[in-house]
Scaffold this motif. Structure first.
Motif, PDB file in Angstrom:
ATOM      1  N   SER A  73       0.833  -1.199   0.000  1.00 19.55           N
ATOM      2  CA  SER A  73       0.000   0.000   0.000  1.00 19.55           C
ATOM      3  C   SER A  73       0.868   1.251   0.000  1.00 19.55           C
ATOM      4  CB  SER A  73      -0.915   0.003   1.227  1.00 19.55           C
ATOM      5  OG  SER A  73      -1.615   1.218   1.331  1.00 19.55           O
ATOM      6  N   ASN A  74       1.892   1.254   0.835  1.00 20.82           N
ATOM      7  CA  ASN A  74       2.807   2.397   0.946  1.00 20.82           C
ATOM      8  C   ASN A  74       3.494   2.668  -0.393  1.00 20.82           C
ATOM      9  OD1 ASN A  74       4.115   4.246   3.056  1.00 20.82           O
ATOM     10  ND2 ASN A  74       5.892   3.352   2.032  1.00 20.82           N
ATOM     11  N   ARG A  75       3.997   1.609  -1.022  1.00 21.42           N
ATOM     12  CA  ARG A  75       4.703   1.754  -2.301  1.00 21.42           C
ATOM     13  C   ARG A  75       3.774   2.288  -3.388  1.00 21.42           C
ATOM     14  NH1 ARG A  75       5.225  -0.649  -6.983  1.00 21.42           N
ATOM     15  NH2 ARG A  75       3.513  -2.084  -6.489  1.00 21.42           N
ATOM     16  N   TYR A  76       2.571   1.690  -3.452  1.00 24.09           N
ATOM     17  CA  TYR A  76       1.602   2.070  -4.485  1.00 24.09           C
ATOM     18  C   TYR A  76       1.169   3.533  -4.323  1.00 24.09           C
ATOM     19  CZ  TYR A  76      -2.683   1.869  -7.304  1.00 24.09           C
ATOM     20  OH  TYR A  76      -3.658   2.106  -8.239  1.00 24.09           O
ATOM     21  N   CYS A  77       0.880   3.935  -3.089  1.00 23.07           N
ATOM     22  CA  CYS A  77       0.409   5.301  -2.837  1.00 23.07           C
ATOM     23  C   CYS A  77       1.493   6.337  -3.147  1.00 23.07           C
ATOM     24  CB  CYS A  77      -0.043   5.449  -1.380  1.00 23.07           C
ATOM     25  SG  CYS A  77      -1.558   4.528  -1.027  1.00 23.07           S
ATOM     26  N   GLN A  78       2.718   6.014  -2.815  1.00 21.17           N
ATOM     27  CA  GLN A  78       3.825   6.942  -3.114  1.00 21.17           C
ATOM     28  C   GLN A  78       3.999   7.133  -4.616  1.00 21.17           C
ATOM     29  OE1 GLN A  78       7.366   5.617  -1.122  1.00 21.17           O
ATOM     30  NE2 GLN A  78       6.690   6.359   0.876  1.00 21.17           N
ATOM     31  N   ILE A  79       3.891   6.011  -5.362  1.00 13.95           N
ATOM     32  CA  ILE A  79       4.013   6.091  -6.824  1.00 13.95           C
ATOM     33  C   ILE A  79       2.904   6.973  -7.391  1.00 13.95           C
ATOM     34  CG2 ILE A  79       3.767   4.755  -8.965  1.00 13.95           C
ATOM     35  CD1 ILE A  79       5.218   2.450  -7.518  1.00 13.95           C
ATOM     36  N   LYS A  80       1.670   6.761  -6.910  1.00  7.64           N
ATOM     37  CA  LYS A  80       0.539   7.546  -7.394  1.00  7.64           C
ATOM     38  C   LYS A  80       0.709   9.026  -7.073  1.00  7.64           C
ATOM     39  CE  LYS A  80      -1.998   4.564  -9.489  1.00  7.64           C
ATOM     40  NZ  LYS A  80      -2.248   4.732 -10.943  1.00  7.64           N
TER      41      LYS A  80
END
Length: 615
Positions: free
Chosen positions: A401-408
Motif C-alpha cells: 500500500s505504501n509503495r503504491y500510494c507513493q508512486i501515485k
C-alpha cells in the motif's frame, strides 16, 4: 479402480538374510507413499500349509505370492502386496505373507518369533493358518503367541514387567484361524456346530496341575486374552487331483472342488467386509506412510537386540506426524491467504477477517492430522507460526500500500513539484494558485481506487513534506494581507493537526483490531483443542469398555470351566478397569478448566509475543 500405488506383483518387505531381519527400502518407499487408511491382513502358520494361496485369493489373483511345489519353504521374510480395497474405495488393502514357521532348514527359531511378532504388530487382521484340525499339536505350534509378552512391551516404563493383557488388547489385531484340508465332521456331542464354535471349544482350558496340562493351556489362555474378536474358517481340499495340488496357481476355478471354492469365497468376503483399517490405541487410523514408519521402528529395535515398545513407537510416529501436521496446516494457511488476499486490502479488518477464516481451517487440518500432542508442543508451535505469518501478511500489505500510494502521489504531483522548483508560485497571488494545485492533487488522489491501508498516512507525509514550501509561498505572496496570511497559517496547522489526530485514531483502532484477532485466535485454538480432547477421551473410554466387556466374558467362561482361581484374578483386573473407567467418566468441568487454563496462559503468551514484533 486404480490403486494409489499400483503393484502388479508382491515385493519383499522384510528380508530374512542370515537369520537377520532387514526392511527392503524399495518396498518401504511404496508403502509410505500410500496416503489412504490401510486394512492390513497378515497370515502366518507352519511352512507348506498354503498360506500364500489364500493371500493370492484376497488379491483377486491366482498367482502372485509364491506357492512352491516342494517340501521346501518358499516365502522368506515378509512379502507385501498393496492392492485397492475391493469394497471400500477410500481404503487400500495391504496383504502380508510371512515366512513359514518351523522350517527345518532354519537354525534359529528366534527368527520365527520375530516374524510372528511383526505380523501381530503390523496387521489389523491376523490370520493363523494350520492343517487338518485344531488339536493339541496345532495349539502347540501356536507357542509363539505365548512369547509375545516377552517379545513386545506396551509401556516404556521400567515397571511395565508382566503387563496386563488389557494393554495388549488395545494394540492387537482381530484373529482368524483358517484350517486347511479339514476332513472331520463339524459336530460336538452329536450336535452340528459352526466353525467359530469349533474354535471356541478347542480353546477351552484343560483341568489339572500337571506341568504338561499347564503348558498346553498357555497358548489357549493367550489367544483368549489377547484376541477378543476371533473367527474360524475351515477348508476342504482344493482338489482331489494330486497333480493339481502342486500347481494351484495354474488351476482354473472350474477345476476346484465346489465346497472349497465356496469356503474360499466366504473367507474373502468376510475379510473384505469385516477387516478394519489398522488402528492404534486412541483411535489413530494408520495409513501406508504411518505403517511404514512403525515397521521401520520395530525392525530397527529388533535388530539392535531390544524389545519393541508399542508406546515408544507410537510416540516416535507422533513426533514425525505432528511436525508434518504443523507443516500441512501452515502450508494451507499461506496458500489460502496468498490466493484470497487482494494485492492491497482496503482495511486491516478485511485482512484480519480473511486471516480468521484461513486460521480456523488450518487449525482444523492440524487437529485432523495430529495425535498424542499431550504437552501441546506442536499446537503451540502452530499458534506461533500462524501469528507470525499473519503479521508478515500485515507488513506485506502495508508495504505494498505504501509503495503504491507513493508512486501515485509522485505521478499526480509531478506538475506541482516542477512549478515549485521553477518558482512559479513565488509571485503575487501565487499562494492561491498553489492551493488550487494542491487541492486538485488531493482530489485526484482520493479518486484512486484500492490504495490500501497506508493511503491516509502516505498523503499526510506528502503534505508534511510540503509544509515549509507552503509557508514560504504564503509569506512571499504580496497579494495577501498580513491578517489573511495569519488566518491561512492557522488554518494549515489546524488541518494538519486534525489529520494527525485521525491517523492516531486509525493506529489505535488497528491495534485494537489486532488484539481482538489474537483473542479470536486463542478462542479458536482452545475451542478446537477442547473438542479434540473430548473426542480422545471418549475414544479411550470406548476402548476401555471394549476391553472390560472382553474381560467380563472371559471371567464368566473361566467360572463355567471351573477355573475359579483364574476367574478371581480376572475379577481383580476388571475391578481395576471399572475404577479407571468410572474415574474417566466422572471428570467434571473443573477438571477441564484446570487443564485449559494452563494451556491458555501459554497460548496467550505466544500470541502476545508474536504480536509485539509488528508493533
Amino acid at each position: 479402480m486404480a490403486s494409489a500405488v499400483p503393484m502388479v506383483a508382491p515385493i519383499c518387505l522384510v528380508e530374512n538374510k542370515n537369520e537377520e531381519l532387514m526392511v527392503n527400502q524399495q518396498a518401504l518407499k511404496i508403502l509410505r507413499s500410500i496416503t489412504k487408511p490401510v486394512v492390513v491382513v497378515a497370515i502366518v502358520g507352519m511352512y507348506r500349509t498354503g498360506k500364500s494361496y489364500l493371500m493370492n485369493r484376497l488379491a483377486g489373483k491366482n498367482a502372485g505370492f509364491s506357492l512352491g511345489s516342494t517340501v521346501q519353504s518358499h516365502t522368506k521374510g515378509i512379502w507385501m502386496w498393496c492392492v485397492p480395497h475391493p469394497k471400500y474405495l477410500d481404503h487400500d488393502l495391504v496383504l502380508l505373507d510371512t515366512e513359514g514357521l518351523g522350517d527345518v532348514e532354519k537354525d534359529d527359531s528366534q527368527n520365527d518369533s520375530w516374524i510372528f511378532a511383526l505380523a501381530i504388530l503390523l496387521s489389523s487382521t491376523f490370520v493363523y493358518n494350520s492343517m487338518s484340525t485344531i488339536n493339541h499339536q496345532a495349539l502347540e505350534q501356536m507357542q509363539y503367541v505365548t512369547e509375545l509378552t516377552e517379545l513386545i512391551k506396551v509401556k516404556s516404563s521400567p515397571n511395565a514387567v508382566g503387563e496386563d493383557s488389557a494393554e495388549f488388547v488395545g494394540f492387537f489385531p482381530d484373529f482368524v484361524w483358517t484350517v486347511r484340508d479339514f476332513t472331520l465332521e463339524l459336530k460336538l456331542d452329536g450336535h452340528p456346530i459352526t466353525p467359530d464354535e469349533y474354535l471356541e471349544n478347542a480353546l477351552k482350558l484343560s483341568k489339572g496341575k500337571n506341568p504338561k496340562v499347564q503348558t498346553a493351556n498357555l497358548p489357549r489362555e493367550c489367544i483368549r486374552k489377547f484376541f477378543p474378536k476371533r473367527k474360524c474358517f475351515i477348508f476342504d481340499r482344493p482338489t482331489n487331483d494330486k497333480s493339481l495340488l502342486s500347481r494351484l496357481e495354474d488351476v482354473e476355478e472350474s477345476q476346484l472342488e465346489p465346497a472349497f471354492k465356496d469356503q474360499a469365497d466366504n473367507f474373502c468376503s468376510y475379510i473384505f467386509s469385516n477387516a478394519k483399517p489398522k488402528t492404534l490405541s486412541g483411535g489413530i487410523i494408520v495409513n501406508g506412510n504411518r505403517l511404514g514408519m512403525l515397521l521401520d521402528t520395530y525392525v530397527k529395535t529388533m535388530s539392535s537386540g531390544d524389545v519393541p515398545c508399542l508406546e515408544n513407537a507410537v510416540l516416535a510416529l507422533a513426533q514425525t506426524e505432528n511436525s508434518a501436521a504443523v507443516q500441512k496446516a501452515t502450508n494451507y494457511y499461506v496458500e489460502q491467504m496468498t490466493l484470497k488476499m487482494d494485492l492491497r486490502m482496503e482495511t486491516l479488518q478485511d485482512l484480519i477477517n480473511l486471516h480468521t477464516d484461513c486460521e480456523k481451517e488450518a487449525i482444523s487440518i492440524f487437529m485432523k492430522h495430529s495425535f498424542k500432542d499431550d504437552t501441546h508442543k506442536f499446537q503451540e508451535e502452530l499458534v506461533q507460526i500462524l501469528e507470525t505469518k499473519k503479521n508478515d501478511f500485515i507488513c506485506q500489505n502495508e508495504e505494498e500500500s505504501n509503495r503504491y500510494c507513493q508512486i501515485k502521489l509522485e505521478h499526480l504531483s509531478q506538475t506541482l513539484m516542477e512549478a515549485i522548483s521553477q518558482g512559479s508560485f513565488f509571485v503575487p497571488g501565487g499562494y492561491k494558485l498553489y492551493r488550487k494545485e494542491r487541492e486538485e492533487i488531493m482530489n485526484n488522489y482520493h479518486q484512486v481506487p484500492k490504495k490500501g491501508v497506508k493511503a491516509d498516512e502516505v498523503l499526510q507525509k506528502f503534505l508534511q513534506s510540503l509544509a515549509m514550501t507552503e509557508e514560504s509561498i504564503l509569506k512571499t505572496d504580496q497579494a495577501l494581507s498580513e491578517q489573511e496570511k495569519a488566518f491561512e497559517a492557522e488554518q494549515f496547522k489546524r488541518v494538519a493537526a486534525e489529520k494527525e489526530k485521525k491517523l492516531l485514531q486509525q493506529r489505535q483502532t488497528e491495534k485494537q483490531q489486532k488484539m481482538k484477532a489474537q483473542q479470536r485466535s486463542y478462542e479458536e485454538n482452545i475451542k478446537q483443542l477442547k473438542i479434540k480432547m473430548e473426542e480422545d477421551r471418549i475414544q479411550i473410554l470406548r476402548e476401555q469398555e471394549m476391553i472390560l466387556d472382553h474381560k467380563l466374558k472371559e471371567q464368566q467362561k473361566l467360572i463355567e470351566e471351573g477355573f475359579h482361581k483364574k476367574a478371581e484374578e480376572m475379577k481383580r483386573q476388571t475391578e481395576n478397569l471399572q475404577t479407571g473407567i468410572k474415574h474417566a467418566k466422572s471428570r467434571n468441568s473443573s477438571w477441564w478448566t484446570s487443564i485449559l487454563n494452563a494451556i491458555s496462559v501459554r497460548f496467550m503468551s505466544l500470541l502476545s509475543g508474536a504480536g509485539k514484533l509488528t508493533e
